[in-house]
Write a protein that holds these residues in place. Structure first.
Motif, PDB file in Angstrom:
ATOM      1  N   GLY A   1       0.810  -1.213   0.000  1.00 14.53           N
ATOM      2  CA  GLY A   1       0.000   0.000   0.000  1.00 14.53           C
ATOM      3  C   GLY A   1       0.841   1.260   0.000  1.00 14.53           C
ATOM      4  O   GLY A   1       2.025   1.240   0.297  1.00 14.53           O
ATOM      5  N   PHE A   2       0.201   2.375  -0.370  1.00 17.32           N
ATOM      6  CA  PHE A   2       0.858   3.680  -0.359  1.00 17.32           C
ATOM      7  C   PHE A   2      -0.180   4.723  -0.024  1.00 17.32           C
ATOM      8  O   PHE A   2      -1.294   4.649  -0.514  1.00 17.32           O
ATOM      9  N   PRO A   3       0.108   5.699   0.788  1.00 17.28           N
ATOM     10  CA  PRO A   3       1.384   5.986   1.421  1.00 17.28           C
ATOM     11  C   PRO A   3       1.589   5.211   2.717  1.00 17.28           C
ATOM     12  O   PRO A   3       2.711   5.085   3.184  1.00 17.28           O
ATOM     13  N   VAL A   4       0.515   4.688   3.311  1.00 20.54           N
ATOM     14  CA  VAL A   4       0.653   3.944   4.563  1.00 20.54           C
ATOM     15  C   VAL A   4       0.770   2.457   4.229  1.00 20.54           C
ATOM     16  O   VAL A   4      -0.088   1.891   3.564  1.00 20.54           O
ATOM     17  N   LYS A   5       1.860   1.860   4.670  1.00 18.82           N
ATOM     18  CA  LYS A   5       2.075   0.431   4.434  1.00 18.82           C
ATOM     19  C   LYS A   5       1.320  -0.371   5.488  1.00 18.82           C
ATOM     20  O   LYS A   5       1.505  -0.160   6.678  1.00 18.82           O
ATOM     21  N   ARG A   6       0.478  -1.269   5.048  1.00 19.39           N
ATOM     22  CA  ARG A   6      -0.279  -2.153   5.927  1.00 19.39           C
ATOM     23  C   ARG A   6       0.168  -3.592   5.678  1.00 19.39           C
ATOM     24  O   ARG A   6       0.608  -3.936   4.585  1.00 19.39           O
ATOM     25  N   PRO A   7       0.052  -4.455   6.686  1.00 16.01           N
ATOM     26  CA  PRO A   7       0.428  -5.858   6.462  1.00 16.01           C
ATOM     27  C   PRO A   7      -0.541  -6.532   5.492  1.00 16.01           C
ATOM     28  O   PRO A   7      -1.752  -6.381   5.604  1.00 16.01           O
TER      29      PRO A   7
END
Length: 182
Positions: A113-119
């Motif tokens: 994901g972008f901009p926040v990386k999620r597992p």
């Protein structure tokens, strides 16, 4: 877990430990990109604001003063966009953290994901192949599935040793998953 999983397969699956690989963005490269593109955006914006001449690109493309000004603004905006991307990546990494790459018993978890990386959890049974891509020293592990290819930035791991360990561990898990399915 595969549908035909049996109790006898538990020993094979249980022999493979869960492995975690810390995943962090290269902050020095992000700061250098931020500085480079920030200075580039400021310089090209200045050129666009005070331009009175045309521009010839490689002796092929000839632009008048208005075309050159538009070209300079375009370069300034593109450079500014790269600054925004670098800032978003750094802020989200510092504020939310980056999930680690984790080889679990029956799935791999990695940042997406972008901009926040999620597992993102991807079962081994869905992976149809692996490939490595290198572009300008940026190494990426591609996990091929029937639906969509997924990418793991190997440059975000802690060195080449971690890369080799991740790829070897992933291949071991895929082999164990394939052996229990087949």
């Amino acid at each position: 877990m595969p549908e035909n999983y049996t109790k006898s397969d538990e020993i094979r699956w249980g022999d493979l430990p869960q492995q975690a690989f810390p995943c962090r963005p290269p902050y020095i490269a992000l700061i250098l990109a931020l500085l480079l593109f920030g200075v580039g955006a400021a310089f090209m914006g200045h050129e666009a604001m005070y331009n009175t001449r045309g521009l010839i690109i490689n002796g092929i493309i000839h632009l008048g003063p208005a075309g050159a000004t538009n070209f300079y603004w375009l370069i300034a905006l593109a450079s500014g966009a790269f600054v925004v991307i670098a800032v978003l990546t750094m802020v989200s990494a510092l504020a939310y953290g980056i999930p680690d790459v984790i080889l679990q018993k029956d799935a791999i978890t990695f940042p997406a994901g972008f901009p926040v990386k999620r597992p993102f959890l991807l079962p081994y049974s869905q992976i149809t192949g692996l490939s490595l891509r290198t572009y300008n020293r940026q190494r990426t592990l591609i996990l091929h599935t029937r639906i969509k290819d997924r990418a793991i930035a190997l440059n975000w791991l802690r060195g080449k040793g971690a890369e080799h360990e991740l790829i070897g561990g992933l291949q071991s898990h895929l082999a164990a998953c394939g052996a229990s399915q087949g």
